[in-house]
Design an enzyme around this catalytic site. Structure first.
Site: not given
Length: 106
Positions: A8-10, A16
């Site tokens: 999961a990325c921002t 991701t």
């Protein structure tokens, strides 16, 4: 060796899915069993269930944000079997990331 992971990325788009692909390719090279959940722009995909997590040797969290269902990994955390890295680290050096997480299993 069985590894489960969450990516999961921002923003939930590029990193991701790039981290997911990096983990999958490295595990395939090593003939490791794996399952990778993503929490990105498309929501939660390939969600890890309790059996997936319980049967895993280690957990790799390639995350730059808080994730849904983080408490699922509490038991593995207590056992010292969870490694958290930024997705960019996993993308840049997937071999090193997998080496670090499997070291927790020994």
């Amino acid at each position: 060796m069985k590894i489960v992971a969450v990516c999961a990325c921002t923003v939930g788009i590029a990193h991701t899915y790039m981290a997911q692909e990096a983990i999958q390719k490295e595990c395939e090279k090593r003939s490791y069993e794996y399952k990778v959940e993503t929490q990105g722009g498309y929501g939660i995909e390939n969600e890890l269930d309790e059996d997936d997590i319980d049967s895993a040797d280690v957990v790799l969290l390639a995350i730059a944000i808080g994730i849904e269902g983080d408490e699922r990994f509490d038991k593995k955390r207590e056992e010292g079997k969870v490694l958290s890295l930024d997705p960019a680290e996993v993308i840049a050096d997937p071999s090193g990331a997998i080496d670090r997480v499997i070291a927790l299993a020994q």
